[in-house]
Design an enzyme around this catalytic site. Sequence first.
Site, short mmCIF file in Angstrom:
data_model
loop_
_atom_site.label_atom_id
_atom_site.label_comp_id
_atom_site.label_asym_id
_atom_site.label_seq_id
_atom_site.Cartn_x
_atom_site.Cartn_y
_atom_site.Cartn_z
N LEU A 164 -101.52 17.30 -8.95
CA LEU A 164 -101.51 18.65 -9.50
C LEU A 164 -102.96 19.09 -9.68
O LEU A 164 -103.77 18.36 -10.28
CB LEU A 164 -100.81 18.69 -10.86
CG LEU A 164 -99.33 19.01 -10.93
CD1 LEU A 164 -98.88 19.10 -12.38
CD2 LEU A 164 -98.98 20.30 -10.20
N ASP A 165 -103.31 20.27 -9.18
CA ASP A 165 -104.66 20.79 -9.35
C ASP A 165 -104.98 20.96 -10.83
O ASP A 165 -104.07 21.19 -11.65
CB ASP A 165 -104.80 22.14 -8.64
CG ASP A 165 -104.68 22.02 -7.13
OD1 ASP A 165 -104.96 20.93 -6.60
OD2 ASP A 165 -104.30 23.03 -6.49
N PRO A 166 -106.27 20.91 -11.21
CA PRO A 166 -106.64 21.11 -12.62
C PRO A 166 -106.12 22.43 -13.19
O PRO A 166 -105.76 22.50 -14.37
CB PRO A 166 -108.17 21.08 -12.58
CG PRO A 166 -108.49 20.19 -11.43
CD PRO A 166 -107.44 20.49 -10.40
N LEU A 167 -106.05 23.50 -12.38
CA LEU A 167 -105.59 24.79 -12.87
C LEU A 167 -104.07 24.86 -13.02
O LEU A 167 -103.55 25.83 -13.57
CB LEU A 167 -106.06 25.91 -11.94
CG LEU A 167 -107.55 26.22 -11.95
CD1 LEU A 167 -107.87 27.37 -11.00
CD2 LEU A 167 -108.04 26.54 -13.35
N ALA A 168 -103.37 23.86 -12.51
CA ALA A 168 -101.91 23.82 -12.63
C ALA A 168 -101.50 22.97 -13.83
O ALA A 168 -102.21 22.05 -14.23
CB ALA A 168 -101.29 23.24 -11.36
#
EC number: 5.4.99.25
Length: 327
Positions: A48-52
């Site tokens: 999961l991306d940091p922004l997610a």
Amino acid sequence: MARRGKKKGRPVSGWVVLDKPVGMGSTEAVAKVKWLFNAEKAGHAGTLDPLASGMLPIALGEATKTVPYVQDGAKIYRFTVAWGEERSTDDLEGQATKNSDKRPARAEVEALLPAYTGVIMQTPPQFSAIKIAGERAYDLARGGAVVDIPAREVEIGRLEIVEHSPERTLFEIECGKGTYVRSLARDMGRDLGCFGHVADLRRMEVDPFTADDFVTIAELETARFGEAGRGKPSSDGQAPQEEIRLPDRFEDIDALLVDTVVALDCLPQVSVSDDTASRIRLGNSVVIRGRDAPVEAEEACATARGRLVAIGAIEQGMFKPKRVFGG
């Protein structure tokens, strides 16, 4: 002859279904969870991306052997597309590259959804973990290169509008492995002639886990160190500079683990006796008994008293172990 070093940590096994917060990377989350459990080994099933935010299944110990089965599971996301701007990363992190004054009506967006349902061809984002000539696409993109990433098949079982306004649309999607939500936002924006990027992304489910399995970092810290949260690890999952005393008991935090066998809900399961389980763990094939026992299966798992014993194949009524798990 070099001596093999002693393994660090406890031989604890199971799944932590983490509700990852925005701003934390997947690797950072794994390190923190591993430290909190003092586990020998840890890994995650699907970055999961940091922004997610949302579901990041983390395997500890022998559960890491079941990671591929969770990675292949269907996933449910909720994501918001902001219309009128395309960005280099297809989310909030990148720079704006294209702009439009047009905003789509709900009916326009709904009319587009069938084209993005079923098996479709999708080109991953420039900033993605796809490997190109041995290098990650995001490393090449950060160096200024324009990466030629081939389109690939992905499967989208369901794509629905939850809320819509002229500026933004909130979607819910159920999709298979390898689907990039950021690519959907980019491609839908281009098809609608207004451009778009992901403004918010949350993973709701990763089959076979559900929101009922969620646990937060705060809940793990409280279970491990009590309400005062004494000795909490730093954001990178490492111990803080000052010396801390760790309690010797792990019952509370271990109670938050999901059993390893849950990850194999997609496989036929056969129940065996303790004696048979011991033979399987030694690598022996065994006869599967019982009226409903499968005669043939390319993959199946054997359990004893509800605990995972092995993953293997069933041929002519014989269970043949391929991967065994400790008792």
